[in-house]
Design an enzyme around this catalytic site. Structure first.
Site, PDB file in Angstrom:
ATOM      1  N   ASP A 246      41.246  40.326  27.344  1.00 27.41           N
ATOM      2  CA  ASP A 246      40.782  40.354  28.738  1.00 27.41           C
ATOM      3  C   ASP A 246      40.137  41.684  29.115  1.00 27.41           C
ATOM      4  O   ASP A 246      40.188  42.653  28.356  1.00 27.41           O
ATOM      5  CB  ASP A 246      41.958  40.052  29.689  1.00 27.41           C
ATOM      6  CG  ASP A 246      43.218  40.820  29.320  1.00 27.41           C
ATOM      7  OD1 ASP A 246      43.117  41.835  28.611  1.00 27.41           O
ATOM      8  OD2 ASP A 246      44.314  40.405  29.737  1.00 27.41           O
TER       9      ASP A 246
ATOM     10  N   ASN B  68      55.413  38.503  35.738  1.00 29.24           N
ATOM     11  CA  ASN B  68      55.493  37.139  36.285  1.00 29.24           C
ATOM     12  C   ASN B  68      55.237  36.090  35.196  1.00 29.24           C
ATOM     13  O   ASN B  68      54.928  34.943  35.493  1.00 29.24           O
ATOM     14  CB  ASN B  68      54.497  36.962  37.441  1.00 29.24           C
ATOM     15  CG  ASN B  68      53.055  37.212  37.010  1.00 29.24           C
ATOM     16  OD1 ASN B  68      52.793  37.449  35.831  1.00 29.24           O
ATOM     17  ND2 ASN B  68      52.127  37.161  37.950  1.00 29.24           N
TER      18      ASN B  68
ATOM     19  N   HIS C  89      52.803  36.177  32.960  1.00 26.46           N
ATOM     20  CA  HIS C  89      51.402  35.923  32.577  1.00 26.46           C
ATOM     21  C   HIS C  89      51.123  36.375  31.149  1.00 26.46           C
ATOM     22  O   HIS C  89      51.781  37.257  30.603  1.00 26.46           O
ATOM     23  CB  HIS C  89      50.408  36.516  33.586  1.00 26.46           C
ATOM     24  CG  HIS C  89      50.246  37.994  33.583  1.00 26.46           C
ATOM     25  ND1 HIS C  89      50.339  38.757  34.726  1.00 26.46           N
ATOM     26  CD2 HIS C  89      49.951  38.869  32.597  1.00 26.46           C
ATOM     27  CE1 HIS C  89      50.113  40.022  34.445  1.00 26.46           C
ATOM     28  NE2 HIS C  89      49.879  40.123  33.151  1.00 26.46           N
TER      29      HIS C  89
ATOM     30  N   GLU D 166      47.380  33.969  35.119  1.00 25.12           N
ATOM     31  CA  GLU D 166      48.431  34.058  36.122  1.00 25.12           C
ATOM     32  C   GLU D 166      49.138  32.705  36.268  1.00 25.12           C
ATOM     33  O   GLU D 166      48.595  31.670  35.875  1.00 25.12           O
ATOM     34  CB  GLU D 166      47.811  34.467  37.466  1.00 25.12           C
ATOM     35  CG  GLU D 166      47.136  35.840  37.454  1.00 25.12           C
ATOM     36  CD  GLU D 166      48.121  37.007  37.498  1.00 25.12           C
ATOM     37  OE1 GLU D 166      49.270  36.858  37.050  1.00 25.12           O
ATOM     38  OE2 GLU D 166      47.716  38.074  37.989  1.00 25.12           O
TER      39      GLU D 166
HETATM   40  C1  GLP Z   1      48.264  43.217  31.803  1.00 24.30           C
HETATM   41  C2  GLP Z   1      47.474  42.637  30.631  1.00 24.30           C
HETATM   42  C3  GLP Z   1      48.337  41.758  29.771  1.00 24.30           C
HETATM   43  C4  GLP Z   1      49.632  42.504  29.467  1.00 24.30           C
HETATM   44  C5  GLP Z   1      50.420  42.683  30.728  1.00 24.30           C
HETATM   45  C6  GLP Z   1      51.679  43.484  30.522  1.00 24.30           C
HETATM   46  O1  GLP Z   1      48.138  42.503  32.970  1.00 24.30           O
HETATM   47  N1  GLP Z   1      46.315  41.921  31.013  1.00 24.30           N
HETATM   48  O2  GLP Z   1      47.647  41.406  28.598  1.00 24.30           O
HETATM   49  O3  GLP Z   1      50.389  41.779  28.551  1.00 24.30           O
HETATM   50  O4  GLP Z   1      49.638  43.347  31.680  1.00 24.30           O
HETATM   51  O5  GLP Z   1      51.370  44.829  30.520  1.00 24.30           O
HETATM   52  P1  GLP Z   1      52.336  45.979  30.099  1.00 24.30           P
HETATM   53  O6  GLP Z   1      52.481  45.877  28.636  1.00 24.30           O
HETATM   54  O7  GLP Z   1      51.632  47.236  30.503  1.00 24.30           O
HETATM   55  O8  GLP Z   1      53.590  45.764  30.824  1.00 24.30           O
END
Ligand code: GLP
Length: 248
Positions: free
Chosen positions: A67, A134, A136, A141
């Site tokens: 993404d 959440n 995702h 989402e």
């Molecule tokens: C972001 C990314 C996800 C990631 C998530 C968790 O929103 N788009 O791909 O898995 O957050 O992030 P973190 O590892 O910083 O908690």
């Protein structure tokens, strides 16, 4: 789904890197699905170390990231393009032309179509994932249809909040992103989810306990035949002994 408990963040990264090294060892032109955020950092740093020690080469490898935020240029400090260069691509022998991250600065419809074409052309051998608070995956989402391919997303306030720690202020966090869909995440031959920290414990418990549904995107991982979850103790602290045994 196989659940591996690791001692700490660094151990999660080392085990995850090992999986990548195995895949690249068997297929030097493997296609890797990559993720951003804090969770994959220890994996990337273990991979960089392995590269420096001659244990892995990325010369023939191709990568497709999950993404990108809409509106951030590739050089923006918070863009996922920049994140990938700083944490992996510029530190190993990968050819930059073999790395792909969705584009957040062109017409999103075109960006999504172009990315779907890449996903069709280069089937992913191993997909790295983190999980949002959440549930995702990527930026899919809650409520996103599992059938959706690369698409434009309006980020939830929770996700913007969670990710605000990396920006100067909440106002600076983009409101939209382009993300690969669950459909394509599930097409990867193998999935590897890295999770650490207490703030992910609830998401992990929901992923394993809730009915498989779009309300918690990560539940869909239970439908994939080859998923490994590598997590530290804090991320697993809401699970019962029985649950830990069941997914061993
Ligand atoms: C972001 C990314 C996800 C990631 C998530 C968790 O929103 N788009 O791909 O898995 O957050 O992030 P973190 O590892 O910083 O908690």
């Amino acid at each position: 789904m196989k659940l591996i408990q690791a001692q700490n963040d660094q151990a999660v990264g080392e085990l995850a890197a090992q999986k990548f090294i195995e895949v690249i060892g068997k297929k030097k032109d493997a296609v890797l699905g990559l993720a951003t955020g804090t969770s994959p950092l220890s994996t990337y740093s273990a991979l960089v170390n392995a590269y420096r020690n001659g244990k892995v080469s990325f010369r023939e490898v191709r990568t497709l990231n999950l993404d990108e935020y809409v509106g951030l240029t590739e050089d923006d400090e918070q863009s996922y393009h920049r994140f990938m260069r700083e944490n992996l691509f510029d530190l190993v022998d990968i050819k930059l032309e073999n790395t792909h991250v969705p584009c957040g600065t062109i017409n999103p419809e075109i960006a999504c179509k172009e990315y779907d074409a890449l996903l069709d052309r280069y089937p992913i051998d191993l997909q790295l994932l983190g999980i949002g608070g959440n549930g995702h995956l990527g930026f899919n989402e809650p409520g996103t249809p599992f059938t959706q391919r690369t698409h434009l997303v309006n980020l939830t306030e929770k996700t913007r909040h969670d990710n605000a720690r990396l920006f100067a202020s909440l106002d600076d966090v983009p409101k939209q992103a382009v993300t690969t869909g669950i459909y394509d995440i599930l097409r990867a031959k193998e999935l590897l989810l890295v999770v650490m920290g207490e703030n992910k414990a609830e998401a992990v418990a929901k992923m394993l306990r809730d009915p498989i549904s779009e309300d918690c995107p990560a539940t869909v991982l239970r439908d994939h035949p080859h998923v490994t979850v590598i997590a530290d103790a804090a991320a697993l602290n809401l699970l019962t002994k029985q649950e830990l045994e069941e997914f061993k």
